[in-house]
Design a protein around this motif. Structure first.
Motif, PDB file in Angstrom:
ATOM      1  N   ASN A  14      54.213   4.332  21.046  1.00  0.00           N
ATOM      2  CA  ASN A  14      53.804   4.248  19.630  1.00  0.00           C
ATOM      3  C   ASN A  14      53.331   5.612  19.121  1.00  0.00           C
ATOM      4  N   ALA A  15      52.730   6.423  19.989  1.00  0.00           N
ATOM      5  CA  ALA A  15      52.318   7.769  19.578  1.00  0.00           C
ATOM      6  C   ALA A  15      53.542   8.666  19.404  1.00  0.00           C
ATOM      7  N   LEU A  16      54.497   8.567  20.332  1.00  0.00           N
ATOM      8  CA  LEU A  16      55.709   9.392  20.205  1.00  0.00           C
ATOM      9  C   LEU A  16      56.482   9.034  18.937  1.00  0.00           C
ATOM     10  N   VAL A  70      42.505  -2.370  19.224  1.00  0.00           N
ATOM     11  CA  VAL A  70      42.686  -1.419  20.327  1.00  0.00           C
ATOM     12  C   VAL A  70      41.317  -0.932  20.820  1.00  0.00           C
ATOM     13  N   GLN A  71      40.414  -0.695  19.876  1.00  0.00           N
ATOM     14  CA  GLN A  71      39.058  -0.242  20.230  1.00  0.00           C
ATOM     15  C   GLN A  71      38.355  -1.308  21.090  1.00  0.00           C
ATOM     16  N   ALA A  72      38.454  -2.550  20.669  1.00  0.00           N
ATOM     17  CA  ALA A  72      37.793  -3.632  21.411  1.00  0.00           C
ATOM     18  C   ALA A  72      38.478  -3.870  22.758  1.00  0.00           C
ATOM     19  N   SER A 117      55.202  -8.231  31.393  1.00  0.00           N
ATOM     20  CA  SER A 117      54.346  -7.114  30.950  1.00  0.00           C
ATOM     21  C   SER A 117      54.793  -6.613  29.583  1.00  0.00           C
ATOM     22  N   TYR A 118      56.094  -6.469  29.401  1.00  0.00           N
ATOM     23  CA  TYR A 118      56.588  -5.966  28.104  1.00  0.00           C
ATOM     24  C   TYR A 118      56.151  -6.908  26.982  1.00  0.00           C
ATOM     25  N   THR A 119      56.258  -8.205  27.218  1.00  0.00           N
ATOM     26  CA  THR A 119      55.884  -9.169  26.172  1.00  0.00           C
ATOM     27  C   THR A 119      54.430  -8.946  25.752  1.00  0.00           C
ATOM     28  N   ARG A 120      53.569  -8.671  26.739  1.00  0.00           N
ATOM     29  CA  ARG A 120      52.145  -8.454  26.422  1.00  0.00           C
ATOM     30  C   ARG A 120      51.900  -7.120  25.734  1.00  0.00           C
ATOM     31  N   LEU A 121      52.813  -6.170  25.915  1.00  0.00           N
ATOM     32  CA  LEU A 121      52.610  -4.830  25.335  1.00  0.00           C
ATOM     33  C   LEU A 121      53.323  -4.632  23.995  1.00  0.00           C
ATOM     34  N   ASP A 122      54.164  -5.594  23.609  1.00  0.00           N
ATOM     35  CA  ASP A 122      54.975  -5.418  22.389  1.00  0.00           C
ATOM     36  C   ASP A 122      54.130  -5.040  21.179  1.00  0.00           C
ATOM     37  N   TRP A 123      53.034  -5.771  20.975  1.00  0.00           N
ATOM     38  CA  TRP A 123      52.222  -5.549  19.755  1.00  0.00           C
ATOM     39  C   TRP A 123      51.699  -4.117  19.677  1.00  0.00           C
ATOM     40  N   LEU A 124      51.485  -3.515  20.853  1.00  0.00           N
ATOM     41  CA  LEU A 124      50.881  -2.187  20.887  1.00  0.00           C
ATOM     42  C   LEU A 124      51.926  -1.081  20.810  1.00  0.00           C
ATOM     43  N   TYR A 125      52.982  -1.219  21.575  1.00  0.00           N
ATOM     44  CA  TYR A 125      53.919  -0.101  21.709  1.00  0.00           C
ATOM     45  C   TYR A 125      55.019  -0.081  20.658  1.00  0.00           C
ATOM     46  N   GLN A 126      55.300  -1.249  20.025  1.00  0.00           N
ATOM     47  CA  GLN A 126      56.319  -1.211  18.976  1.00  0.00           C
ATOM     48  C   GLN A 126      55.707  -0.597  17.721  1.00  0.00           C
TER      49      GLN A 126
END
Ligand SMILES: Cc1cc2nc3c(=O)[nH]c(=O)nc-3n(C[C@H](O)[C@H](O)[C@H](O)COP(=O)(O)OP(=O)(O)OC[C@H]3O[C@@H](n4cnc5c(N)ncnc54)[C@H](O)[C@@H]3O)c2cc1C
Length: 419
Positions: free
Chosen positions: A52-54, A367-369, A400-409
């Motif tokens: 998401n940063a890139l 993300v902070q919490a 793992s990807y399913t759990r990370l989708d909200w953050l990395y997309q």
């Protein structure tokens, strides 16, 4: 005239402040970055740059430069620092890249900050000023008058006596259309807007070091970060700058003990602080030899970052512990979202900042919490450690990807300017 041509004043020239200046400039809005330090730069060495940063760096046109000396990692690995077993192993290859539109990278902080700084220097709509400490502001319907004092802190390398003697301007007002507080975890703008005191010590400190590759154990030189989750400590190391050095960090629970940040810590002290850790990360610690100590500060989320044409971004708005390595990513997302809202509001900064906060506050606060909640997982001992391992046991990459989708997309405001 399409919009107010007075600049947006940005307090702080870290990753968030520079990204904000660049994103505004690319949409036709001038800014002036007021940085307290003598030079623009970053403290620390390693930075994990999640997809998401890139994606933000790409949207700002500096993605290729940021990737140039970065390592695109093969996997994310979390080891049990007590038993030595693998807890989490998430592949970051083609499937990961296709899903998030970008790889996961690790980089030298100066490379990411430098990519933004060079682009700002090249843009005629960005003015960059150092030795300019923002100390306050007045706001009325016409805009913001930003009070700039001479720097007096050690980071600026200027003493109060030198200022009084005229080495730097003692006080000045910068007339701006709006003000963005990108002034980090100890934000002055936040003090004025929110007034919630100093950020509190999180009860953790970090021992940081840089290990030349020749001194790093050869069998532990991997093309990805290795994180060792121990009881009350975690250790991470990864290569940066084209494998010339390894970044090392050992985070330790210290409760309310004071931290001496002004001197180096010897190896014995760091080893004693991580005494329960597995022998493998302690071999890396021995290779590091000496360490800088750093207090980890944090805040809890708040429901407002904005007053009229003044707002906050990055660590000024939502300082977080580094336990999921997303602070800089959130500062980058904030910066781009803010500029997109300014463009969509045609330069009505009050409206733009209201919309920016509305869009960003839940994601950044989540993300902070979450970062703070990771304390429980990263530093578990006793039966909690076994519970933690059972939670992760048997997860497939897809889980793992399913759990990370909200953050990395990347959110939908992560986009290049309209041409
Ligand atoms: C140990 C550690 C590891 C981390 N690892 C990661 C990671 O891997 N990935 C990740 O995404 N994030 C990571 N982070 C978080 C990340 O470093 C921060 O979230 C990010 O740097 C915040 O950027 P910023 O621009 O908001 O603030 P800063 O980088 O703090 O920049 C603020 C700037 O404002 C200036 N300033 C301050 N006050 C004033 C003033 N009054 N007037 C003018 N200028 C002022 C400062 O000198 C500074 O240049 C980590 C943090 C720590 C502590």
């Amino acid at each position: 005239m399409r919009h107010d041509q007075r600049p947006v004043a940005i307090a702080g020239g870290g990753i968030g402040g520079l990204a904000c200046a660049l994103a505004l400039a690319q949409r036709g809005f001038p800014s002036i970055v007021l940085e307290q330090a003598r030079e623009f730069g970053e403290v620390g060495v390693g930075l994990q740059v999640a997809p998401n940063a890139l994606s933000v760096l790409d949207a700002l046109g500096v993605g290729d430069r940021a990737r140039r000396d970065a390592l695109l990692i093969e996997r994310m690995l979390m080891m049990d620092g007590v038993s030595g077993e693998t807890i989490v192993d998430i592949p970051c290859g083609p499937e990961f890249i296709a899903r998030y539109g970008n790889p996961y990278a690790v980089a030298h902080r100066a490379d990411i900050h430098g990519a933004l700084l060079d682009a700002c220097r090249d843009h005629p709509l960005v003015q960059l000023r150092t030795r300019s400490r923002v100390i306050g502001f007045d706001q009325d319907a016409d805009g913001v008058s930003v009070h700039v004092g001479a720097p007096t802190d050690a980071s600026a390398g200027v003493s109060a006596r030198a200022d009084a003697a005229g080495a730097a301007p003692a006080f000045e007002r910068v007339q701006a259309a709006a003000l963005v507080g990108a002034d980090g975890v100890q934000s002055r703008i936040r003090q004025i807007l929110i007034g919630d005191g100093d950020p509190f010590p999180s009860g953790f400190m970090i021992y940081r070091a840089v290990i030349p590759v020749a001194e790093m154990p050869a069998d532990l030189q991997h093309p990805y970060p290795t994180l060792w989750a121990g009881h009350d400590t975690h250790i991470i190391y990864y290569p940066v700058r084209g494998w010339t050095v390894f970044n090392f960090g050992a985070t330790v629970r210290i409760h309310d003990r004071p931290v001496d940040e002004s001197t180096e810590a010897p190896l014995d002290e760091a080893l004693a602080a991580c005494a329960g850790q597995h022998p493998t990360p302690l071999r890396v610690m021995r290779a590091a030899g000496r360490f800088r100590r750093w207090t980890i500060r944090r805040r809890d989320p708040v429901d407002n970052w904005t007053r009229g044409a003044v707002t906050l971004l990055g660590d000024g708005a939502h300082p977080m512990v580094q336990f999921i390595a997303q602070g800089a990513a959130m500062a980058l997302e904030d910066a781009l979202c803010l500029a997109v809202m300014v463009e969509e509001s045609a330069g009505d900064f009050v409206e733009a900042f209201r919309r920016y906060q509305d869009i960003r506050i839940v994601r950044a606060s989540r993300v902070q919490a979450m970062s703070w909640m990771m304390d429980r997982l990263l530093h578990a001992g006793g039966v909690e450690r076994r519970v933690r391992n059972s939670i992760f046991a048997g997860r497939t990459p897809e889980d793992s990807y399913t759990r990370l989708d909200w953050l990395y997309q990347p959110p939908d405001y992560v986009r290049a300017p309209r041409t």
